[in-house]
Design an enzyme around this catalytic site. Structure first.
Site, PDB file in Angstrom:
ATOM      1  N   ALA A 232      46.183  34.151  42.404  1.00 32.50           N
ATOM      2  CA  ALA A 232      45.395  33.814  43.594  1.00 32.50           C
ATOM      3  C   ALA A 232      44.170  34.712  43.582  1.00 32.50           C
ATOM      4  O   ALA A 232      44.197  35.802  43.002  1.00 32.50           O
ATOM      5  CB  ALA A 232      46.224  34.080  44.844  1.00 32.50           C
TER       6      ALA A 232
ATOM      7  N   GLY B 110      49.847  33.500  41.178  1.00 35.38           N
ATOM      8  CA  GLY B 110      49.680  32.075  41.498  1.00 35.38           C
ATOM      9  C   GLY B 110      49.553  31.199  40.263  1.00 35.38           C
ATOM     10  O   GLY B 110      49.855  30.002  40.318  1.00 35.38           O
TER      11      GLY B 110
ATOM     12  N   GLU C 275      53.014  30.590  39.201  1.00 35.80           N
ATOM     13  CA  GLU C 275      53.584  29.678  40.212  1.00 35.80           C
ATOM     14  C   GLU C 275      53.091  28.243  40.010  1.00 35.80           C
ATOM     15  O   GLU C 275      53.851  27.288  40.174  1.00 35.80           O
ATOM     16  CB  GLU C 275      53.231  30.185  41.618  1.00 35.80           C
ATOM     17  CG  GLU C 275      53.941  31.488  41.941  1.00 35.80           C
ATOM     18  CD  GLU C 275      53.468  32.114  43.242  1.00 35.80           C
ATOM     19  OE1 GLU C 275      52.294  32.523  43.315  1.00 35.80           O
ATOM     20  OE2 GLU C 275      54.268  32.185  44.185  1.00 35.80           O
TER      21      GLU C 275
ATOM     22  N   GLU D  75      52.582  40.566  41.817  1.00 39.49           N
ATOM     23  CA  GLU D  75      52.098  40.783  43.192  1.00 39.49           C
ATOM     24  C   GLU D  75      52.496  42.139  43.759  1.00 39.49           C
ATOM     25  O   GLU D  75      51.785  42.695  44.595  1.00 39.49           O
ATOM     26  CB  GLU D  75      52.635  39.676  44.125  1.00 39.49           C
ATOM     27  CG  GLU D  75      51.974  38.328  43.978  1.00 39.49           C
ATOM     28  CD  GLU D  75      52.575  37.461  42.874  1.00 39.49           C
ATOM     29  OE1 GLU D  75      53.406  37.973  42.080  1.00 39.49           O
ATOM     30  OE2 GLU D  75      52.220  36.279  42.810  1.00 39.49           O
TER      31      GLU D  75
HETATM   32  N1  COA Z   1      41.619  37.362  41.701  1.00 41.94           N
HETATM   33  C1  COA Z   1      40.286  37.596  41.727  1.00 41.94           C
HETATM   34  N2  COA Z   1      39.588  37.949  40.648  1.00 41.94           N
HETATM   35  C2  COA Z   1      40.255  38.071  39.484  1.00 41.94           C
HETATM   36  C3  COA Z   1      41.638  37.852  39.391  1.00 41.94           C
HETATM   37  C4  COA Z   1      42.327  37.490  40.567  1.00 41.94           C
HETATM   38  N3  COA Z   1      43.645  37.247  40.571  1.00 41.94           N
HETATM   39  N4  COA Z   1      42.021  38.068  38.103  1.00 41.94           N
HETATM   40  C5  COA Z   1      40.908  38.401  37.432  1.00 41.94           C
HETATM   41  N5  COA Z   1      39.840  38.401  38.257  1.00 41.94           N
HETATM   42  C6  COA Z   1      38.438  38.698  37.930  1.00 41.94           C
HETATM   43  C7  COA Z   1      38.218  40.207  37.735  1.00 41.94           C
HETATM   44  O1  COA Z   1      38.020  40.838  39.000  1.00 41.94           O
HETATM   45  C8  COA Z   1      36.974  40.204  36.882  1.00 41.94           C
HETATM   46  O2  COA Z   1      35.856  39.913  37.708  1.00 41.94           O
HETATM   47  P1  COA Z   1      34.459  40.742  37.494  1.00 41.94           P
HETATM   48  O3  COA Z   1      34.055  40.402  36.084  1.00 41.94           O
HETATM   49  O4  COA Z   1      33.561  40.160  38.532  1.00 41.94           O
HETATM   50  O5  COA Z   1      34.807  42.194  37.677  1.00 41.94           O
HETATM   51  C9  COA Z   1      37.166  38.965  35.995  1.00 41.94           C
HETATM   52  O6  COA Z   1      38.101  38.136  36.674  1.00 41.94           O
HETATM   53  C10 COA Z   1      37.743  39.307  34.623  1.00 41.94           C
HETATM   54  O7  COA Z   1      38.952  40.018  34.806  1.00 41.94           O
HETATM   55  P2  COA Z   1      39.238  41.496  34.200  1.00 41.94           P
HETATM   56  O8  COA Z   1      40.252  42.159  35.071  1.00 41.94           O
HETATM   57  O9  COA Z   1      37.945  42.202  33.981  1.00 41.94           O
HETATM   58  O10 COA Z   1      39.871  41.083  32.782  1.00 41.94           O
HETATM   59  P3  COA Z   1      40.868  41.962  31.908  1.00 41.94           P
HETATM   60  O11 COA Z   1      40.953  41.276  30.584  1.00 41.94           O
HETATM   61  O12 COA Z   1      40.481  43.409  31.944  1.00 41.94           O
HETATM   62  O13 COA Z   1      42.294  41.850  32.642  1.00 41.94           O
HETATM   63  C11 COA Z   1      44.088  40.678  33.779  1.00 41.94           C
HETATM   64  C12 COA Z   1      42.950  40.615  32.741  1.00 41.94           C
HETATM   65  C13 COA Z   1      44.640  39.298  33.959  1.00 41.94           C
HETATM   66  C14 COA Z   1      45.187  41.630  33.271  1.00 41.94           C
HETATM   67  C15 COA Z   1      43.524  41.244  35.103  1.00 41.94           C
HETATM   68  O14 COA Z   1      42.382  40.477  35.454  1.00 41.94           O
HETATM   69  C16 COA Z   1      44.484  41.189  36.261  1.00 41.94           C
HETATM   70  O15 COA Z   1      45.387  42.012  36.361  1.00 41.94           O
HETATM   71  N6  COA Z   1      44.294  40.214  37.203  1.00 41.94           N
HETATM   72  C17 COA Z   1      45.055  40.110  38.404  1.00 41.94           C
HETATM   73  C18 COA Z   1      46.434  39.608  38.117  1.00 41.94           C
HETATM   74  C19 COA Z   1      47.226  39.579  39.400  1.00 41.94           C
HETATM   75  O16 COA Z   1      47.595  40.570  39.982  1.00 41.94           O
HETATM   76  N7  COA Z   1      47.520  38.359  39.859  1.00 41.94           N
HETATM   77  C20 COA Z   1      48.289  38.144  41.026  1.00 41.94           C
HETATM   78  C21 COA Z   1      47.398  37.958  42.177  1.00 41.94           C
HETATM   79  S1  COA Z   1      48.301  37.578  43.644  1.00 41.94           S
END
Ligand code: COA
Length: 257
Positions: free
Chosen positions: A65, A110, A113, A133
């Site tokens: 999400a 999400g 999910e 989460e």
């Molecule tokens: N919501 C909003 N933005 C998100 C996102 C999310 N769930 N997942 C990734 N992004 C955004 C990042 O903020 C980043 O934006 P920016 O370039 O403007 O800073 C962009 O997507 C790229 O992600 P980044 O984190 O830089 O890539 P990464 O390769 O270093 O890491 C992940 C990849 C998937 C490990 C990491 O993005 C992450 O942990 N995401 C969240 C996962 C999560 O907790 N999901 C559950 C949410 S309820």
């Protein structure tokens, strides 16, 4: 017509690609509106026989999400978000036409999910699954507490959700979360091969298979409990800290409040 997804219909197979690769295809309000509308199109359009849901870019199916969108939500807003997500995913799960997830990278929160709301899943070798989460002081809110448990069993579901541990493609295969693992290049081809077989069968019977297998998962109490508990998390300091830490790209410091 859609702003966050791309669609393509070929030989009865309708491919829906979530197209926000700059945010790793994170699910915001617009994506939910588009997924909701696209499932209406699937239902209405007789030329659509089966559906693939996938993500754009080489890195992510859906990374969750959109954390930026909900970080300042109240409990009531969070409960509405959870209900909206659950309703759209129920629409996918209850589609009489087969919907298959082709997971082409991260399927987190999400995203996992969404994949689990589809009727079954294939993934590429670089895929990663998880419900992280709890890192945000939160719980899954779009059916993940229920569907992960249905798919891989209670013990492993508990462990993965409490620890936020991510699993790779082979572990997802071993646990039964996905049916096949392919190279990234072969993912859509393999998915289409399976859907072509399904499309050669009696469509009404296929729809009844979906209906009856879904009926094996009894009751909605768990889904309702999830909405309530998801909402409760938004009244905690840990959730505010968890979301802020993600957006500020630092480690969260949880206090249990
Ligand atoms: N919501 C909003 N933005 C998100 C996102 C999310 N769930 N997942 C990734 N992004 C955004 C990042 O903020 C980043 O934006 P920016 O370039 O403007 O800073 C962009 O997507 C790229 O992600 P980044 O984190 O830089 O890539 P990464 O390769 O270093 O890491 C992940 C990849 C998937 C490990 C990491 O993005 C992450 O942990 N995401 C969240 C996962 C999560 O907790 N999901 C559950 C949410 S309820």
């Amino acid at each position: 017509m859609y702003t966050t997804i791309l669609t393509n219909l070929e030989n009865g197979i309708f491919t829906v690609t979530i197209n926000r690769s700059e945010k790793l295809n994170a699910l915001n309000k617009d994506v939910f509106n588009d997924l909701d509308a696209v499932m209406d199109e699937v239902k209405k359009n007789d030329d659509i026989k089966t559906v693939i849901i996938t993500g754009s870019g080489p890195k992510a199916f859906v990374a969750g999400a959109d954390i930026a969108e909900f970080s300042s939500f109240s409990k009531a807003e969070a409960m509405r978000l959870s209900k909206r997500g659950q309703d759209v995913f129920f629409k996918i799960e209850n589609s009489k036409k087969p919907v298959v997830a082709a997971v082409n990278g991260f399927a987190l929160g999400g995203g996992c999910e969404l994949a689990m709301a589809c009727h079954f899943r294939l993934c590429s070798e670089n895929a990663k699954f998880g419900q992280p989460e709890v890192n945000l002081g939160l719980i899954p809110g779009y059916g993940g507490t229920q569907r992960l448990t249905q798919l891989i069993g209670k013990g492993k579901s508990m462990e993965l959700q409490m620890s936020a541990q991510l699993i790779d493609a082979n572990e997802a295969l071993r646990l039964g979360l996905v049916n096949y693992v392919t190279t990234a290049d072969a993912l859509l081809e393999k998915t289409k091969e399976i859907l072509n077989t399904i499309q050669s069968k009696a469509p009404l019977a296929v729809g009844k298979i979906i209906e009856t297998i879904n009926a094996a998962d009894t009751g909605n109490a768990g889904f309702e409990k999830e909405i309530e508990c998801f909402g409760d998390c938004f009244e905690t300091e840990d959730m505010k800290e968890g979301a802020a830490a993600f957006l500020e790209k630092r480690k969260a410091n949880f206090t249990g409040k």
